[in-house]
Design a protein around this motif. Structure first.
Motif, PDB file in Angstrom:
ATOM      1  N   VAL A  51       0.840  -1.199   0.000  1.00 29.79           N
ATOM      2  CA  VAL A  51       0.000   0.000   0.000  1.00 29.79           C
ATOM      3  C   VAL A  51       0.881   1.257   0.000  1.00 29.79           C
ATOM      4  CG1 VAL A  51      -1.698   1.309   1.358  1.00 29.79           C
ATOM      5  CG2 VAL A  51      -1.920  -1.178   1.126  1.00 29.79           C
ATOM      6  N   THR A  52       0.557   2.191  -0.893  1.00 24.80           N
ATOM      7  CA  THR A  52       1.289   3.452  -0.972  1.00 24.80           C
ATOM      8  C   THR A  52       0.442   4.644  -0.518  1.00 24.80           C
ATOM      9  OG1 THR A  52       0.650   3.699  -3.292  1.00 24.80           O
ATOM     10  CG2 THR A  52       2.790   2.652  -2.829  1.00 24.80           C
ATOM     11  N   LYS A  53      -0.885   4.470  -0.535  1.00 23.78           N
ATOM     12  CA  LYS A  53      -1.799   5.520  -0.074  1.00 23.78           C
ATOM     13  C   LYS A  53      -2.799   4.903   0.888  1.00 23.78           C
ATOM     14  CE  LYS A  53      -1.509   8.198  -4.294  1.00 23.78           C
ATOM     15  NZ  LYS A  53      -2.167   8.564  -5.544  1.00 23.78           N
ATOM     16  N   LEU A  54      -2.923   5.536   2.051  1.00 22.45           N
ATOM     17  CA  LEU A  54      -3.845   5.063   3.082  1.00 22.45           C
ATOM     18  C   LEU A  54      -4.918   6.122   3.311  1.00 22.45           C
ATOM     19  CD1 LEU A  54      -4.586   3.005   5.294  1.00 22.45           C
ATOM     20  CD2 LEU A  54      -3.033   4.245   6.825  1.00 22.45           C
ATOM     21  N   ILE A  55      -6.164   5.704   3.153  1.00 18.58           N
ATOM     22  CA  ILE A  55      -7.299   6.596   3.372  1.00 18.58           C
ATOM     23  C   ILE A  55      -7.932   6.188   4.695  1.00 18.58           C
ATOM     24  CG2 ILE A  55      -9.565   7.332   2.555  1.00 18.58           C
ATOM     25  CD1 ILE A  55      -6.702   6.292   0.238  1.00 18.58           C
ATOM     26  N   VAL A  56      -8.024   7.140   5.599  1.00 15.96           N
ATOM     27  CA  VAL A  56      -8.471   6.871   6.968  1.00 15.96           C
ATOM     28  C   VAL A  56      -9.802   7.566   7.210  1.00 15.96           C
ATOM     29  CG1 VAL A  56      -7.860   7.079   9.408  1.00 15.96           C
ATOM     30  CG2 VAL A  56      -6.055   6.786   7.701  1.00 15.96           C
ATOM     31  N   GLY A  57     -10.778   6.814   7.663  1.00 11.25           N
ATOM     32  CA  GLY A  57     -12.080   7.390   7.974  1.00 11.25           C
ATOM     33  C   GLY A  57     -12.018   8.214   9.251  1.00 11.25           C
ATOM     34  N   ILE A  58     -12.537   9.433   9.175  1.00  8.15           N
ATOM     35  CA  ILE A  58     -12.632  10.339  10.331  1.00  8.15           C
ATOM     36  C   ILE A  58     -14.091  10.776  10.436  1.00  8.15           C
ATOM     37  CG2 ILE A  58     -12.045  12.652  11.187  1.00  8.15           C
ATOM     38  CD1 ILE A  58      -9.651  11.090  11.492  1.00  8.15           C
ATOM     39  N   PRO A  59     -14.697  10.602  11.614  1.00  6.95           N
ATOM     40  CA  PRO A  59     -16.099  11.014  11.738  1.00  6.95           C
ATOM     41  C   PRO A  59     -16.231  12.535  11.815  1.00  6.95           C
ATOM     42  CG  PRO A  59     -15.294  10.191  13.834  1.00  6.95           C
ATOM     43  CD  PRO A  59     -14.185   9.998  12.833  1.00  6.95           C
ATOM     44  N   LYS A  60     -17.050  13.083  10.938  1.00  6.39           N
ATOM     45  CA  LYS A  60     -17.348  14.521  10.955  1.00  6.39           C
ATOM     46  C   LYS A  60     -18.787  14.673  11.431  1.00  6.39           C
ATOM     47  CE  LYS A  60     -13.430  15.805   9.188  1.00  6.39           C
ATOM     48  NZ  LYS A  60     -12.452  16.498   9.980  1.00  6.39           N
ATOM     49  N   GLU A  84       1.579   7.882   1.737  1.00  4.45           N
ATOM     50  CA  GLU A  84       0.741   9.052   1.927  1.00  4.45           C
ATOM     51  C   GLU A  84      -0.503   8.680   2.733  1.00  4.45           C
ATOM     52  OE1 GLU A  84       0.278  11.420  -1.842  1.00  4.45           O
ATOM     53  OE2 GLU A  84       1.332   9.661  -2.630  1.00  4.45           O
ATOM     54  N   VAL A  85      -0.923   9.581   3.619  1.00  6.86           N
ATOM     55  CA  VAL A  85      -2.122   9.363   4.433  1.00  6.86           C
ATOM     56  C   VAL A  85      -3.120  10.472   4.116  1.00  6.86           C
ATOM     57  CG1 VAL A  85      -3.071   9.207   6.774  1.00  6.86           C
ATOM     58  CG2 VAL A  85      -0.804   8.252   6.279  1.00  6.86           C
ATOM     59  N   TYR A  86      -4.347  10.069   3.833  1.00  5.00           N
ATOM     60  CA  TYR A  86      -5.438  11.002   3.565  1.00  5.00           C
ATOM     61  C   TYR A  86      -6.561  10.704   4.547  1.00  5.00           C
ATOM     62  CZ  TYR A  86      -3.004  11.552  -0.878  1.00  5.00           C
ATOM     63  OH  TYR A  86      -2.055  11.781  -1.832  1.00  5.00           O
ATOM     64  N   TYR A  87      -7.295  11.745   4.914  1.00  7.37           N
ATOM     65  CA  TYR A  87      -8.432  11.564   5.811  1.00  7.37           C
ATOM     66  C   TYR A  87      -9.713  11.854   5.046  1.00  7.37           C
ATOM     67  CZ  TYR A  87      -4.977  11.235   9.442  1.00  7.37           C
ATOM     68  OH  TYR A  87      -3.909  10.824  10.200  1.00  7.37           O
TER      69      TYR A  87
END
Length: 130
Positions: A51-60, A84-87
């Motif tokens: 994995v090169t990009k990680l998408i992380v769930g954040i509660p809004k 890379e980390v994205y939210y």
């Protein structure tokens, strides 16, 4: 390879997507005994699949939004991950996953719902990113 995670207190849902693809598949969830074990298991998963990009769930939204965001970002800091980390807003993803599986899954504590939620999070991110 892209991955999404839905971080929970008991389970961590996982989903994968090949770079350039829009096909998102759920993976087996990680059962969380403690945060160090969970961080190790997630790190191993990310390495195993390259994995090169990680998408992380954040509660809004919701009354505990700031506390949950702080906890999730702390957990991400424990990972051995150089990509890379994205939210991505995960609001309603677990509820949506439960709705999708009504009458299909009998065992609710096996992580399938959590990994479907991660799939929803990744699909939402792909719509914004592409």
């Amino acid at each position: 390879m892209l991955a999404a995670i839905d971080v929970g207190l008991k389970r961590i849902g996982l989903a994968l997507c090949e770079d350039g693809s829009k096909v998102v598949l759920p993976s087996n969830a990680i059962m969380r005994k403690n945060r160090n074990q969970a961080a190790r298991d997630v790190s191993d998963f990310l390495k195993e699949y390259g994995v090169t990009k990680l998408i992380v769930g954040i509660p809004k939204g919701g009354n505990s939004e700031e506390e949950m965001e702080r906890r999730i970002k702390h957990f991400i800091s424990l990972l051995d991950f150089q990509g890379e980390v994205y939210y991505q807003d995960e609001y309603g993803s677990s509820k949506e996953a439960k709705e999708m599986t009504k009458g299909v899954f009998k065992q609710k504590r096996d992580g399938k719902i959590d990994s479907l939620a991660a799939t929803i999070i990744l699909k939402r991110w792909l719509k914004v990113a592409i």
